[in-house]
Motif scaffolding. Structure first.
Motif, PDB file in Angstrom:
ATOM      1  N   GLU A 129       0.837  -1.207   0.000  1.00 31.99           N
ATOM      2  CA  GLU A 129       0.000   0.000   0.000  1.00 31.99           C
ATOM      3  C   GLU A 129       0.869   1.253   0.000  1.00 31.99           C
ATOM      4  OE1 GLU A 129      -2.981   3.011   0.700  1.00 31.99           O
ATOM      5  OE2 GLU A 129      -2.873   1.136  -0.432  1.00 31.99           O
ATOM      6  N   LEU A 130       1.943   1.240   0.770  1.00 28.81           N
ATOM      7  CA  LEU A 130       2.841   2.394   0.816  1.00 28.81           C
ATOM      8  C   LEU A 130       3.473   2.659  -0.539  1.00 28.81           C
ATOM      9  CD1 LEU A 130       4.460   4.566   2.333  1.00 28.81           C
ATOM     10  CD2 LEU A 130       6.068   2.760   3.021  1.00 28.81           C
ATOM     11  N   MET A 131       4.026   1.631  -1.153  1.00 28.30           N
ATOM     12  CA  MET A 131       4.690   1.808  -2.451  1.00 28.30           C
ATOM     13  C   MET A 131       3.691   2.194  -3.547  1.00 28.30           C
ATOM     14  SD  MET A 131       7.827   1.487  -1.928  1.00 28.30           S
ATOM     15  CE  MET A 131       8.671   1.114  -0.399  1.00 28.30           C
ATOM     16  N   LYS A 132       2.505   1.610  -3.487  1.00 26.95           N
ATOM     17  CA  LYS A 132       1.483   1.935  -4.478  1.00 26.95           C
ATOM     18  C   LYS A 132       1.043   3.384  -4.347  1.00 26.95           C
ATOM     19  CE  LYS A 132      -2.832   0.118  -6.423  1.00 26.95           C
ATOM     20  NZ  LYS A 132      -3.928  -0.869  -6.243  1.00 26.95           N
ATOM     21  N   ALA A 133       0.895   3.855  -3.115  1.00 27.76           N
ATOM     22  CA  ALA A 133       0.486   5.239  -2.878  1.00 27.76           C
ATOM     23  C   ALA A 133       1.539   6.213  -3.399  1.00 27.76           C
ATOM     24  CB  ALA A 133       0.237   5.467  -1.394  1.00 27.76           C
ATOM     25  N   ILE A 134       2.804   5.899  -3.174  1.00 31.63           N
ATOM     26  CA  ILE A 134       3.874   6.752  -3.686  1.00 31.63           C
ATOM     27  C   ILE A 134       3.816   6.807  -5.202  1.00 31.63           C
ATOM     28  CG2 ILE A 134       6.377   6.965  -3.918  1.00 31.63           C
ATOM     29  CD1 ILE A 134       6.612   5.836  -1.060  1.00 31.63           C
ATOM     30  N   ALA A 135       3.626   5.649  -5.838  1.00 33.79           N
ATOM     31  CA  ALA A 135       3.571   5.595  -7.302  1.00 33.79           C
ATOM     32  C   ALA A 135       2.366   6.351  -7.847  1.00 33.79           C
ATOM     33  CB  ALA A 135       3.531   4.140  -7.765  1.00 33.79           C
ATOM     34  N   GLU A 136       1.255   6.317  -7.119  1.00 38.27           N
ATOM     35  CA  GLU A 136       0.014   6.966  -7.572  1.00 38.27           C
ATOM     36  C   GLU A 136      -0.112   8.398  -7.070  1.00 38.27           C
ATOM     37  OE1 GLU A 136      -3.014   4.321  -6.188  1.00 38.27           O
ATOM     38  OE2 GLU A 136      -2.622   2.811  -7.747  1.00 38.27           O
ATOM     39  N   ARG A 192      -0.573   9.662  -3.998  1.00 35.77           N
ATOM     40  CA  ARG A 192      -1.664   9.847  -3.040  1.00 35.77           C
ATOM     41  C   ARG A 192      -1.158   9.443  -1.664  1.00 35.77           C
ATOM     42  NH1 ARG A 192      -3.405   4.897  -1.451  1.00 35.77           N
ATOM     43  NH2 ARG A 192      -3.075   3.155  -2.874  1.00 35.77           N
ATOM     44  N   GLN A 193      -1.933   9.786  -0.642  1.00 32.13           N
ATOM     45  CA  GLN A 193      -1.549   9.359   0.694  1.00 32.13           C
ATOM     46  C   GLN A 193      -1.929   7.891   0.909  1.00 32.13           C
ATOM     47  OE1 GLN A 193       0.365  10.618   2.766  1.00 32.13           O
ATOM     48  NE2 GLN A 193       0.453  12.764   2.131  1.00 32.13           N
ATOM     49  N   PRO A 194      -1.017   7.105   1.476  1.00 30.39           N
ATOM     50  CA  PRO A 194      -1.384   5.734   1.829  1.00 30.39           C
ATOM     51  C   PRO A 194      -2.381   5.733   2.979  1.00 30.39           C
ATOM     52  CG  PRO A 194       0.792   6.263   2.683  1.00 30.39           C
ATOM     53  CD  PRO A 194       0.363   7.435   1.846  1.00 30.39           C
ATOM     54  N   VAL A 195      -3.017   4.599   3.167  1.00 32.83           N
ATOM     55  CA  VAL A 195      -3.971   4.427   4.264  1.00 32.83           C
ATOM     56  C   VAL A 195      -3.648   3.118   4.982  1.00 32.83           C
ATOM     57  CG1 VAL A 195      -6.404   4.154   4.875  1.00 32.83           C
ATOM     58  CG2 VAL A 195      -5.754   5.681   2.993  1.00 32.83           C
ATOM     59  N   PRO A 196      -3.466   3.166   6.317  1.00 35.99           N
ATOM     60  CA  PRO A 196      -3.655   4.291   7.246  1.00 35.99           C
ATOM     61  C   PRO A 196      -2.435   5.203   7.266  1.00 35.99           C
ATOM     62  CG  PRO A 196      -3.032   2.330   8.467  1.00 35.99           C
ATOM     63  CD  PRO A 196      -3.178   1.899   7.041  1.00 35.99           C
ATOM     64  N   ASN A 197      -2.682   6.474   7.521  1.00 38.43           N
ATOM     65  CA  ASN A 197      -1.600   7.446   7.545  1.00 38.43           C
ATOM     66  C   ASN A 197      -1.575   8.191   8.879  1.00 38.43           C
ATOM     67  OD1 ASN A 197      -3.594   9.603   7.230  1.00 38.43           O
ATOM     68  ND2 ASN A 197      -3.712   8.960   5.091  1.00 38.43           N
ATOM     69  N   PHE A 198      -0.818   9.284   8.929  1.00 34.61           N
ATOM     70  CA  PHE A 198      -0.662   9.985  10.201  1.00 34.61           C
ATOM     71  C   PHE A 198      -1.977  10.549  10.740  1.00 34.61           C
ATOM     72  CE2 PHE A 198       4.166  11.160  10.155  1.00 34.61           C
ATOM     73  CZ  PHE A 198       4.472   9.824   9.990  1.00 34.61           C
ATOM     74  N   VAL A 199      -2.948  10.785   9.846  1.00 34.68           N
ATOM     75  CA  VAL A 199      -4.270  11.215  10.319  1.00 34.68           C
ATOM     76  C   VAL A 199      -4.872  10.132  11.208  1.00 34.68           C
ATOM     77  CG1 VAL A 199      -6.624  11.790   9.626  1.00 34.68           C
ATOM     78  CG2 VAL A 199      -4.677  12.719   8.337  1.00 34.68           C
ATOM     79  N   ASP A 200      -4.757   8.881  10.763  1.00 30.95           N
ATOM     80  CA  ASP A 200      -5.256   7.756  11.554  1.00 30.95           C
ATOM     81  C   ASP A 200      -4.462   7.602  12.840  1.00 30.95           C
ATOM     82  OD1 ASP A 200      -7.252   6.421   9.590  1.00 30.95           O
ATOM     83  OD2 ASP A 200      -5.460   6.751   8.387  1.00 30.95           O
ATOM     84  N   GLY A 201      -3.150   7.842  12.765  1.00 32.42           N
ATOM     85  CA  GLY A 201      -2.329   7.775  13.962  1.00 32.42           C
ATOM     86  C   GLY A 201      -2.733   8.797  14.997  1.00 32.42           C
ATOM     87  N   VAL A 202      -3.045  10.014  14.551  1.00 33.33           N
ATOM     88  CA  VAL A 202      -3.479  11.073  15.467  1.00 33.33           C
ATOM     89  C   VAL A 202      -4.825  10.709  16.096  1.00 33.33           C
ATOM     90  CG1 VAL A 202      -4.301  13.467  15.566  1.00 33.33           C
ATOM     91  CG2 VAL A 202      -2.164  12.921  14.370  1.00 33.33           C
ATOM     92  N   LYS A 203      -5.753  10.210  15.291  1.00 32.84           N
ATOM     93  CA  LYS A 203      -7.075   9.862  15.833  1.00 32.84           C
ATOM     94  C   LYS A 203      -6.978   8.712  16.839  1.00 32.84           C
ATOM     95  CE  LYS A 203      -9.874  11.660  12.049  1.00 32.84           C
ATOM     96  NZ  LYS A 203     -10.906  11.393  11.029  1.00 32.84           N
TER      97      LYS A 203
END
Length: 381
Positions: A336-343, A345-356
């Motif tokens: 998911e991380l590598m795909k998000a970088i290629a596309e 976009r932000q991967p999921v889960p990201n720092f928003v999820d970490g904060v919540k």
């Protein structure tokens, strides 16, 4: 990569597995691994397949040949490393919990957003195909309105009162005990499957107040002498809490390292108006599913083996019925991380999820300290 023990090995294995099993994403080039013990990190680098070694994470981040920084060092190091990586324009993967507290996790998110880099937090259990199937059933409405989430993460690895005072038992390094180490995963699972938290009420307990100081630590194992000096345990050994979700569902949560016989029971049950699901990571390839509209004479929980090509990620592995393990969840996470970088976009889960997740952890701690229900609104900016 900064860190080279339990999670360092898991992450390294994932990066190496991607080109063979999930080659639709960019191939990670494993440039440098970092740790303070030069001899130990050099050995790990050779074993895990890294090109070079650093003993100072600042030198790693300053390198021009690094695009992604993977942080799996102890929790007290997350914030400083992440802020420096963001300032240097590096993408960031950070293990959970994101930081020692909510304020620090927000600073990490703000820094990553300001720098425009990709950021991901390590909630790998989302990536078990059986969990993804549970998510699919919920999103498709096949369980109906969700009423209950019941989550457990039970371990017994520090039952021995002479087990040493490892870093996970020190608040200044770990942030919290079973709540942040184990409960964070269950909180994220509940957010992923059910939704956002409205309020919580909980309690925590530390059963063993002092432990021998460690003489050696490796991953989740350690050595120490019960005749030697002792130190105070400053985190919880166990945590339990109830929750109400924004959508009206109710939740119960338990995280403990004092559940004798439970090596790592990471499980949940979700009950809806039209059906239920049950999952236990010790049987991670299976999801138990119940549908109330089945004919009465065959109603009951059915065991679904989530190993067919119809199940997320299983196309990449083995024939149906050939199960996968813990390390595959980390490989899926890195995909998911590598795909998000290629596309782009932000991967999921990201720092928003970490904060919540961090906000829920602090709400539980506040509730335990003040003995009252705590609303998540109290932690809004």
């Amino acid at each position: 990569m900064i860190g080279y023990k339990f999670m360092g090995k898991a992450h390294s294995n994932a990066y190496r597995a991607l080109p063979m099993f999930l080659p639709d994403v960019p191939k990670p080039r494993m440039k440098v691994i970092c740790g303070r013990d030069e001899q130990a990190v050099t050995k790990a680098g050779e074993q895990f397949g890294w090109e070079s070694v650093e003993t100072d994470w600042r030198s790693l981040i300053a390198r021009d040949d690094i695009d992604l920084v993977d942080i799996n060092a102890p929790s007290d190091a997350h914030k400083e490393i992440a802020l420096a990586a963001a300032a240097a324009g590096k993408h960031i993967f950070c293990e959970k919990p994101l930081a020692l507290n909510l304020a620090d996790s927000r600073k990490m998110l703000e820094a990553a957003e300001r720098a425009g880099v990709k950021h991901m937090v390590g909630f790998n259990y989302r990536f078990a195909p059986a969990v993804r199937l549970a998510k699919k059933l919920i999103e498709e409405g096949r369980l109906g309105r969700i009423y209950h989430f019941r989550g457990l993460f039970l371990q017994d690895w520090i039952m021995d009162p002479d087990f040493p005072l490892v870093w996970r038992l020190r608040k200044e390094v770990a942030g919290s005990g079973s709540l942040g180490d184990l409960g964070a995963h269950t909180i994220d699972m509940a957010r992923y499957l059910v939704g956002e938290f409205e309020e919580v009420v909980g309690m925590t307990e530390t059963f063993i107040k002092q432990r021998p100081m460690p003489t050696e630590m490796t991953g989740l194992t350690a050595k120490g002498s019960k005749e030697g000096p002792h130190g105070d345990v400053t985190v919880d050994d166990a945590a339990m809490f109830m929750a109400r979700f924004d959508n009206g569902a109710l939740g119960t949560f338990e995280a403990t390292r004092f559940a004798n016989g439970h090596r790592s029971t990471n499980s949940f049950e979700i009950n809806g108006s039209r059906g239920s699901v049950r999952f236990d990571f010790e049987r991670m390839n299976e999801l138990e599913v119940y549908f109330s509209d089945d004919p009465e004479d065959v109603q009951g929980f059915r065991r679904v083996l989530a190993t067919d090509a119809a199940h997320d990620y299983m196309y990449a592995w083995w024939p149906a019925g050939h199960t996968i393990g813990y390390e595959h969840t980390v490989t899926h996470e890195m995909h998911e991380l590598m795909k998000a970088i290629a596309e782009d976009r932000q991967p999921v889960p990201n720092f928003v999820d970490g904060v919540k997740c961090q906000a829920v952890l602090e709400a539980v701690e506040r509730s335990a300290a003040e003995k009252r229900w705590v609303k998540l609104q109290e932690f809004e900016d």
